[in-house]
Scaffold this motif. Structure first.
Motif, mmCIF file in Angstrom:
data_model
loop_
_atom_site.group_PDB
_atom_site.id
_atom_site.type_symbol
_atom_site.label_atom_id
_atom_site.label_comp_id
_atom_site.label_asym_id
_atom_site.label_seq_id
_atom_site.Cartn_x
_atom_site.Cartn_y
_atom_site.Cartn_z
ATOM 1 N N ILE A 90 0.844 -1.199 0.000
ATOM 2 C CA ILE A 90 0.000 0.000 0.000
ATOM 3 C C ILE A 90 0.880 1.250 0.000
ATOM 4 O O ILE A 90 0.563 2.252 -0.653
ATOM 5 N N ALA A 91 1.998 1.193 0.725
ATOM 6 C CA ALA A 91 2.935 2.323 0.730
ATOM 7 C C ALA A 91 3.501 2.573 -0.667
ATOM 8 O O ALA A 91 3.733 3.720 -1.050
ATOM 9 N N PHE A 92 3.704 1.508 -1.443
ATOM 10 C CA PHE A 92 4.173 1.678 -2.814
ATOM 11 C C PHE A 92 3.158 2.479 -3.635
ATOM 12 O O PHE A 92 3.534 3.354 -4.422
ATOM 13 N N ILE A 93 1.887 2.185 -3.465
ATOM 14 C CA ILE A 93 0.863 2.917 -4.212
ATOM 15 C C ILE A 93 0.817 4.374 -3.757
ATOM 16 O O ILE A 93 0.643 5.292 -4.576
ATOM 17 N N ALA A 94 0.980 4.614 -2.452
ATOM 18 C CA ALA A 94 1.034 5.989 -1.952
ATOM 19 C C ALA A 94 2.216 6.731 -2.578
ATOM 20 O O ALA A 94 2.114 7.909 -2.940
ATOM 21 N N HIS A 95 3.342 6.035 -2.715
ATOM 22 C CA HIS A 95 4.524 6.609 -3.359
ATOM 23 C C HIS A 95 4.220 6.952 -4.814
ATOM 24 O O HIS A 95 4.575 8.027 -5.308
ATOM 25 N N GLU A 96 3.536 6.067 -5.498
ATOM 26 C CA GLU A 96 3.196 6.308 -6.902
ATOM 27 C C GLU A 96 2.190 7.445 -7.042
ATOM 28 O O GLU A 96 2.260 8.239 -7.985
ATOM 29 N N ALA A 97 1.254 7.547 -6.101
ATOM 30 C CA ALA A 97 0.299 8.658 -6.131
ATOM 31 C C ALA A 97 1.023 9.986 -5.927
ATOM 32 O O ALA A 97 0.666 11.004 -6.538
ATOM 33 N N SER A 98 2.055 9.989 -5.071
ATOM 34 C CA SER A 98 2.811 11.225 -4.839
ATOM 35 C C SER A 98 3.537 11.667 -6.107
ATOM 36 O O SER A 98 3.846 12.853 -6.275
ATOM 37 N N HIS A 99 3.799 10.730 -7.018
ATOM 38 C CA HIS A 99 4.423 11.043 -8.307
ATOM 39 C C HIS A 99 3.386 11.292 -9.413
ATOM 40 O O HIS A 99 3.752 11.428 -10.581
ATOM 41 N N ARG A 100 2.108 11.302 -9.053
ATOM 42 C CA ARG A 100 1.019 11.514 -10.022
ATOM 43 C C ARG A 100 0.962 10.386 -11.057
ATOM 44 O O ARG A 100 0.634 10.608 -12.223
#
Length: 364
Positions: A90-100
């Motif tokens: 889930i943290a990986f997806i949060a990281h990807e969301a932070s990169h748009r």
């Protein structure tokens, strides 16, 4: 106009210099970017992330239900390990969301990233964005990349020399202690997030994130105390944090550690800076295991590229680098971790006693 590229110094640093050809280093990124756009690799893959989040949601609910059914049993620690793995994903997806990378609009990505990071994982989205943006702008650049600043581990010999007491003992052996130390990284991420949110300076979304993090921990601790005895609940948290820390650290560290550093005042073109300081990791299942971070070169060149496109982009970038004689580093997972451990041990030698035998130190 003369462009700048880089050469490696004897200390393993990249420094500015004039390129031998007239092709121009900046042309590298233009050529690669056009090929990537023409292949449609910058398009969003909302469906992929929707299915991924749904699957992780089902896994999360399944773990919680399993914990309730197990009750007072030390098999709860297996549930804790599973929770650590799911929270890492889930943290990986949060990281990807932070990169748009996930959704089509910036504000929507920010909202998703904040909910997943603070509300589900328990880490400040704003702290992560600020720190990680600085890293992407200056990967492995001394004095500019926060990811190589001294923490428990020293990433530069100049920092290792400053170690004293127990820190010095750890620094001298930090390569071999790398994975054991990662068991504390999960707790470290939570603590650093909260400290940053409580600093006396403007922080976007401060109270929202503090509320989400506090609510998340309150719900988790209440749940654990209702399901199992206090001592078992404490052990559950310890295992979950240890697995989460290993998952996060083992996914981010091999991407740059042991790669050339960049001298503080070096002026490098974007393509050289991102490609020469990054390491890709090949192997079946590594993309799922590392949240796409195994394609680190492409992630740094195109930070808003959706995870499913990174593999195809790597073929384009690799071919371009091969054609023009540009170093493109790629290895398997074992090789990557071996490089990280060797590098950390080499840096740690700077913390040795000046009266110690150099030959014995190199054999440690």
């Amino acid at each position: 106009m003369t462009t700048m590229t880089a050469v490696r110094s004897s200390q393993g640093e990249l420094r500015s210099t004039t390129p031998p050809s007239e092709r121009g280093a900046r042309a590298d990124f233009r050529v690669v970017a056009k090929a990537v756009r023409d292949a449609g690799l910058l398009e969003r893959r909302v469906g992929f992330y929707a299915w991924l989040m749904a699957g992780l949601g089902v896994a999360l609910v399944g773990l919680l239900v399993g914990s309730v059914l197990l009750g007072d049993s030390w098999f709860q620690l297996l549930i804790a390990a599973g929770l650590g793995i799911v929270l890492t994903q889930i943290a990986f997806i949060a990281h990807e969301a932070s990169h748009r990378q996930v959704l089509k609009s910036g504000p929507a990505n920010d909202r998703l990233g904040r909910i997943l990071a603070a509300g589900v994982v328990g880490i400040s989205h704003q702290w992560w964005m600020t720190k990680h943006s600085r890293h992407h702008a200056n990967p492995n650049q001394i004095g500019r990349d926060p990811d190589i600043e001294i923490d428990t581990i020293s990433f530069l010999p100049s920092d290792a020399k400053k170690a004293r007491g127990i820190q010095r003992w750890v620094t001298q052996r930090q390569g071999w202690l790398f994975f054991p130390l990662l068991t504390f990284e999960g707790a470290n991420l939570h603590v650093r997030s909260i400290i940053t949110l409580l600093e006396r300076r403007p922080v976007v979304g401060r109270w929202l994130e503090l509320g989400l993090i506090a609510g998340r921990f309150a719900l988790l601790i209440t749940f654990l105390l209702l399901v199992m005895p206090p001592l078992m609940a404490l052990a559950f948290l310890g295992v979950q944090l240890a697995v989460f820390g290993i998952g996060m650290g083992a996914s981010f560290a091999p991407n740059h550690k042991g790669m050339p550093t960049v001298s503080r005042d070096a002026k490098l073109d974007f393509f050289t800076k991102q490609v020469r300081t990054s390491r890709n990791i090949r192997g079946w299942g590594t993309s799922a295991l590392m949240g796409g971070l195994n394609y680190q070169v492409e992630h740094h060149l195109f930070p808003n590229m959706a995870r499913p496109h990174l593999r195809a982009a790597s073929e384009i970038v690799r071919a371009h680098c091969r054609e023009h004689g540009i170093t493109y580093t790629e290895t398997n997972m074992v090789g990557a971790y071996a490089s990280v451990i060797r590098y950390l041990n080499r840096v740690g030698l700077a913390a040795r006693d000046p009266f110690e035998c150099p030959m014995l130190a190199t054999r440690r």
